[in-house]
Design an enzyme around this catalytic site. Structure first.
Site, PDB file in Angstrom:
ATOM      1  N   ARG A 107      36.055  38.532  44.711  1.00 32.60           N
ATOM      2  CA  ARG A 107      36.085  39.239  43.418  1.00 32.60           C
ATOM      3  C   ARG A 107      36.433  38.237  42.331  1.00 32.60           C
ATOM      4  O   ARG A 107      36.840  37.127  42.629  1.00 32.60           O
ATOM      5  CB  ARG A 107      37.079  40.395  43.464  1.00 32.60           C
ATOM      6  CG  ARG A 107      38.454  39.980  43.928  1.00 32.60           C
ATOM      7  CD  ARG A 107      39.388  41.177  44.060  1.00 32.60           C
ATOM      8  NE  ARG A 107      40.668  40.715  44.588  1.00 32.60           N
ATOM      9  CZ  ARG A 107      41.687  41.501  44.891  1.00 32.60           C
ATOM     10  NH1 ARG A 107      41.571  42.803  44.741  1.00 32.60           N
ATOM     11  NH2 ARG A 107      42.810  41.006  45.358  1.00 32.60           N
ATOM     12  N   ASN A 145      40.859  44.769  36.992  1.00 32.14           N
ATOM     13  CA  ASN A 145      41.980  44.675  37.920  1.00 32.14           C
ATOM     14  C   ASN A 145      42.519  43.251  37.883  1.00 32.14           C
ATOM     15  O   ASN A 145      41.757  42.299  38.060  1.00 32.14           O
ATOM     16  CB  ASN A 145      41.523  44.983  39.351  1.00 32.14           C
ATOM     17  CG  ASN A 145      42.652  44.874  40.362  1.00 32.14           C
ATOM     18  OD1 ASN A 145      43.544  45.720  40.403  1.00 32.14           O
ATOM     19  ND2 ASN A 145      42.650  43.813  41.149  1.00 32.14           N
ATOM     20  N   GLU A 146      43.796  43.109  37.610  1.00 30.75           N
ATOM     21  CA  GLU A 146      44.468  41.806  37.690  1.00 30.75           C
ATOM     22  C   GLU A 146      43.616  40.661  37.138  1.00 30.75           C
ATOM     23  O   GLU A 146      43.263  39.720  37.857  1.00 30.75           O
ATOM     24  CB  GLU A 146      44.884  41.500  39.125  1.00 30.75           C
ATOM     25  CG  GLU A 146      45.913  42.457  39.665  1.00 30.75           C
ATOM     26  CD  GLU A 146      46.563  41.964  40.955  1.00 30.75           C
ATOM     27  OE1 GLU A 146      45.995  41.078  41.620  1.00 30.75           O
ATOM     28  OE2 GLU A 146      47.659  42.453  41.283  1.00 30.75           O
ATOM     29  N   CYS A 154      37.641  29.230  32.992  1.00 28.60           N
ATOM     30  CA  CYS A 154      36.267  28.996  33.447  1.00 28.60           C
ATOM     31  C   CYS A 154      35.675  27.796  32.699  1.00 28.60           C
ATOM     32  O   CYS A 154      35.952  27.581  31.522  1.00 28.60           O
ATOM     33  CB  CYS A 154      35.436  30.245  33.205  1.00 28.60           C
ATOM     34  SG  CYS A 154      33.707  30.040  33.640  1.00 28.60           S
ATOM     35  N   CYS A 156      32.211  27.138  32.609  1.00 33.33           N
ATOM     36  CA  CYS A 156      30.754  27.281  32.561  1.00 33.33           C
ATOM     37  C   CYS A 156      30.205  26.939  31.164  1.00 33.33           C
ATOM     38  O   CYS A 156      30.972  26.715  30.218  1.00 33.33           O
ATOM     39  CB  CYS A 156      30.352  28.703  32.954  1.00 33.33           C
ATOM     40  SG  CYS A 156      30.615  29.901  31.645  1.00 33.33           S
ATOM     41  N   CYS A 159      31.288  29.288  28.347  1.00 37.44           N
ATOM     42  CA  CYS A 159      32.667  29.025  27.901  1.00 37.44           C
ATOM     43  C   CYS A 159      32.712  27.770  27.025  1.00 37.44           C
ATOM     44  O   CYS A 159      33.490  27.697  26.078  1.00 37.44           O
ATOM     45  CB  CYS A 159      33.608  28.895  29.096  1.00 37.44           C
ATOM     46  SG  CYS A 159      33.909  30.495  29.858  1.00 37.44           S
ATOM     47  N   GLU A 297      51.040  48.624  41.289  1.00 31.68           N
ATOM     48  CA  GLU A 297      50.832  48.288  42.698  1.00 31.68           C
ATOM     49  C   GLU A 297      52.087  47.661  43.270  1.00 31.68           C
ATOM     50  O   GLU A 297      52.648  46.738  42.671  1.00 31.68           O
ATOM     51  CB  GLU A 297      49.743  47.213  42.850  1.00 31.68           C
ATOM     52  CG  GLU A 297      48.353  47.638  42.531  1.00 31.68           C
ATOM     53  CD  GLU A 297      47.365  46.501  42.835  1.00 31.68           C
ATOM     54  OE1 GLU A 297      47.716  45.534  43.542  1.00 31.68           O
ATOM     55  OE2 GLU A 297      46.234  46.587  42.346  1.00 31.68           O
ATOM     56  N   HIS A 349      46.793  44.593  55.349  1.00 25.86           N
ATOM     57  CA  HIS A 349      47.763  44.913  54.294  1.00 25.86           C
ATOM     58  C   HIS A 349      48.476  46.229  54.567  1.00 25.86           C
ATOM     59  O   HIS A 349      47.878  47.189  55.052  1.00 25.86           O
ATOM     60  CB  HIS A 349      47.028  45.012  52.958  1.00 25.86           C
ATOM     61  CG  HIS A 349      47.906  44.830  51.775  1.00 25.86           C
ATOM     62  ND1 HIS A 349      48.781  45.794  51.339  1.00 25.86           N
ATOM     63  CD2 HIS A 349      48.067  43.782  50.931  1.00 25.86           C
ATOM     64  CE1 HIS A 349      49.428  45.357  50.267  1.00 25.86           C
ATOM     65  NE2 HIS A 349      49.006  44.125  50.008  1.00 25.86           N
TER      66      HIS A 349
HETATM   67  C1  GAL Z   1      46.581  42.886  44.257  1.00 26.94           C
HETATM   68  C2  GAL Z   1      45.216  43.487  43.973  1.00 26.94           C
HETATM   69  C3  GAL Z   1      44.848  44.547  45.001  1.00 26.94           C
HETATM   70  C4  GAL Z   1      45.135  44.042  46.383  1.00 26.94           C
HETATM   71  C5  GAL Z   1      46.591  43.660  46.472  1.00 26.94           C
HETATM   72  C6  GAL Z   1      47.022  43.186  47.827  1.00 26.94           C
HETATM   73  O1  GAL Z   1      46.710  41.631  43.722  1.00 26.94           O
HETATM   74  O2  GAL Z   1      45.163  44.050  42.706  1.00 26.94           O
HETATM   75  O3  GAL Z   1      43.494  44.871  44.854  1.00 26.94           O
HETATM   76  O4  GAL Z   1      44.328  42.942  46.644  1.00 26.94           O
HETATM   77  O5  GAL Z   1      46.829  42.631  45.561  1.00 26.94           O
HETATM   78  O6  GAL Z   1      48.365  42.771  47.820  1.00 26.94           O
END
Ligand code: GAL
Length: 663
Positions: A107, A145-146, A154, A156, A159, A297, A349
């Site tokens: 990703r 996400n993150e 980057c 490229c 950029c 998270e 995980h």
């Molecule tokens: C975060 C991420 C999640 C998953 C998680 C695992 O960094 O946003 O998608 O990968 O870590 O710890």
């Protein structure tokens, strides 16, 4: 202020069939999960072929969850563009500092500045927002996400072009850039902006200005992407928008959250590192002062991927984490993830439910969190986290400067965390504040490890001092200009005039057998340091031994009703720790800091206030139990029993809530 407390999990319904979803909903209700976050990697489900977009599945899921009392944070899926976007298009991909171009997979593989990426991201987000933006189940949004968790700046072609535009906006003429960066050095001198390189492969180090500015450019661009996405969502939804971030990523969180509605973070600190967990709560509370933050998270037990795993939490720790977070200002405590993944790279995980639908090792702890959430919710919703009197400035821009100039692998986060930990262990309620924060309400301000102190920050801090605050600057602060060069008027530039000192020398203390004495303690000094000749200031710490014996490394200077304290060096070892504690204690007393207890190390007191009432949430985080002295009679807010002044003992991972009524 929160109206309710959320207990949530990341959920990937696109990876399972309908029966599993029905089972998940049943199990979520049993576990007390009242919010899920969905969609952040589901681009190929939403748009399997370019232009064929259908969000229907997610709308159905959101409604089904809502019927069952589970609300949704909807995400945009931009961290994982599908194969139709990437295949055959290396020019759309992220290029790392070694000029390696990413292929499809994993990703964060695209360049988030690529115009085609921006276009496609805008289209998919618009479709999602239109399809689900008004559904009653959608209570919030998460963009992407993150950002920049796996990637940094980057390199490229896109950029490169944007970098040149950015430089032109910043410097106006190439001559100004040349002058600011001192590019006559090593014949770097540029004739046009288009010639300024990206800090890619080079035989030795790049110019400090080039490296730092490239990071600031990249941080600005990713925040712009976030702004752009947020603006699209707002056309179709009133639900608040966030991004799940961390201080570990290559972003400027202060800038990132500027145009978002609430702040949230992800944390996977292991139980031995509870300060590493708590520091996030004390920082994220301050990115958006008007709304509670979310822990978006955290693992119910352990983080892991194919290549590694962390130590699972001991039983009881999760509940301590949740109670501490809610008490310190969180509105939500959410897991990654609900159901263990059966495929991908994160199967090992920790999760709430296994891939085969059974409770995991963390499950009982999740139930404990839910029980605690219900128990404390009425108190949390009628109170708010107390304003701290002590602030430590945290800066992602300083993180960039330190990445360019780490001396000995120093990084801002680790340095600030160690500094913070001492204040935490001293039982002082504290805030970590971003650079742009208002300083009203604080009494004592620390500005450690910030190479470049901006004029704006300095002016706010000086006003704070004039109004009676004590401002402690250093170590390692103020020695660089905004372009990441050395001041040429004085080592610390204008700051010296305000602090009433002249910096005589700057050099690394490590290995020089330097001993400094202050507050009745002699300690070795370390890190890159400043040695002062007090002018109007007075010497508080003096070197007893080393290259400049008799010279000052701590000074203090009155200004208005307050004081400026220069901390020129980093006291090291046990004695150094003692010296710093004494310094903190001394200035906390002088500044009149009251929000402070004698709580034992490993236990935390989170103060909250309500009309005429004060609460202490006392939580043991280290599993060893602890105690705190209660100074006035209170009531156990959960049992109604009276708590007499004296020592209050806290058991392993236990929490107590003491309520005080002010007469
Ligand atoms: C975060 C991420 C999640 C998953 C998680 C695992 O960094 O946003 O998608 O990968 O870590 O710890």
């Amino acid at each position: 202020m929160s109206k309710k407390l959320y207990h949530g999990a990341a959920y990937y319904p696109e990876l399972w069939n309908e029966q599993v979803m029905e089972q998940d909903i049943r199990l979520m209700k049993e576990a007390g999960i009242n919010v899920v976050r969905i969609g952040e990697f589901a681009w190929s489900t939403m748009e399997p072929e370019e232009g064929r977009i259908d969000i229907g599945f997610f709308a159905k899921v959101i409604n089904r969850l809502y019927e069952n009392g589970i609300e949704t944070v909807m995400c945009t899926p931009t961290p994982t563009p599908p194969i139709w976007f990437t295949h055959g298009h290396p020019e759309r991909m992220y290029v790392d500092e070694h000029l390696q171009t990413m292929g499809h997979g994993s990703r964060q593989h695209p360049c988030t500045n690529n115009p085609y990426f921006r276009e496609k991201a805008a289209i998919i987000t618009e479709h999602i927002a239109k399809a689900v933006g008004r559904l009653p189940g959608v209570i919030g949004w998460q963009i992407d996400n993150e950002f920049k968790a796996h990637v940094a700046e980057c390199m490229c072609g896109t950029c490169k072009r944007l970098w040149h535009e950015w430089l032109e906006r910043r410097y106006g003429t190439v001559e100004k850039l040349n002058d600011a960066w001192g590019t006559q050095i090593w014949s770097e001198y540029y004739l046009r902006f288009e010639q300024v390189p990206q800090p890619g492969p080079a035989p030795f180090l790049h110019n400090s200005s080039l490296r730092t500015m490239y990071q600031l450019f990249s941080m600005e661009k990713i925040a712009e992407f976030s702004d752009e996405q947020a603006a699209i969502i707002r056309k179709y939804s009133d639900a608040p928008i966030t991004h799940n971030s961390s201080v570990a990523f290559h972003v400027d969180n202060e800038r990132l959250f500027q145009n978002l509605d609430f702040a949230s973070f992800d944390t996977y600190a292991v139980s031995d590192n509870s300060p590493g967990y708590l520091i996030n709560c004390d920082l994220w509370r301050n990115f958006k002062k008007d709304r509670p933050f979310w822990i978006m998270e955290t693992s119910p037990s352990h983080s892991a991927s194919l290549e590694s795993y962390a130590k699972p939490h001991p039983n009881g720790y999760l509940r301590a984490e949740a109670v501490a977070a809610y008490a310190l200002g969180a509105e939500a405590f959410c897991y990654w993830l609900w159901r263990q993944q059966r495929a991908g790279c994160e199967q090992p995980h920790g999760s709430v439910i296994s891939a085969w639908g059974k409770p995991t090792v963390g499950y009982a702890n999740v139930l404990e969190v839910e029980q605690a959430r219900k128990e404390i919710e009425p108190i949390i919703v009628r109170s708010e986290a107390a304003q701290a009197e002590v602030a430590v400035t945290y800066s992602d821009r300083a993180k960039a400067f330190l990445k360019t100039e780490p001396h000995k692998k120093l990084n801002h986060r680790a340095l600030v965390t160690a500094f913070y930990e001492r204040i935490l262990h001293m039982g002082i309620h504290r805030d970590l504040v971003p650079e742009g924060a208002e300083l009203d309400g604080y009494k004592l301000l620390f500005t450690p490890f910030i190479h470049y102190i901006s004029g704006d920050y300095r002016d706010r801090a000086l006003k704070f001092v004039e109004n009676g605050g004590v401002w402690v600057i250093g170590p390692l602060s103020g020695g660089r200009t905004e372009h990441h060069t050395i001041h040429t008027d004085a080592a610390l530039g204008e700051l010296e005039r305000f602090a009433g000192v002249e910096t005589l020398y700057t050099y690394p203390m490590d290995g020089t057998d330097t001993i400094g004495r202050a507050f009745g303690v002699s300690a070795p000094l370390s890190l890159w340091s400043c040695i002062f000749e007090p002018k109007e200031a007075k010497a508080i710490g003096v070197m007893e031994q080393g290259l400049a014996p008799g010279k000052a490394f701590i000074t203090e200077h009155s200004r208005g009703q307050g004081k400026i304290v220069m901390l020129g060096s980093m006291p090291a070892g046990d004695e150094g720790d003692e010296m710093l504690r004494k310094l903190i204690d001394h200035y906390a007393r002088e500044a009149g800091v009251k929000l402070r207890t004698d709580v034992t190390k490993g236990t935390v007191v989170a103060p909250r206030i309500a009309d005429g009432r004060r609460y202490w949430f006392v939580v043991n985080m280290d599993g060893a139990g602890g105690s705190v002295t209660i100074l006035q009679e209170g009531v156990d807010a959960l049992t109604g029993q009276s708590i007499k002044p004296g020592k209050l003992e806290i058991g392993k991972y236990e929490y107590r809530i003491v309520e005080f009524v002010d007469s």
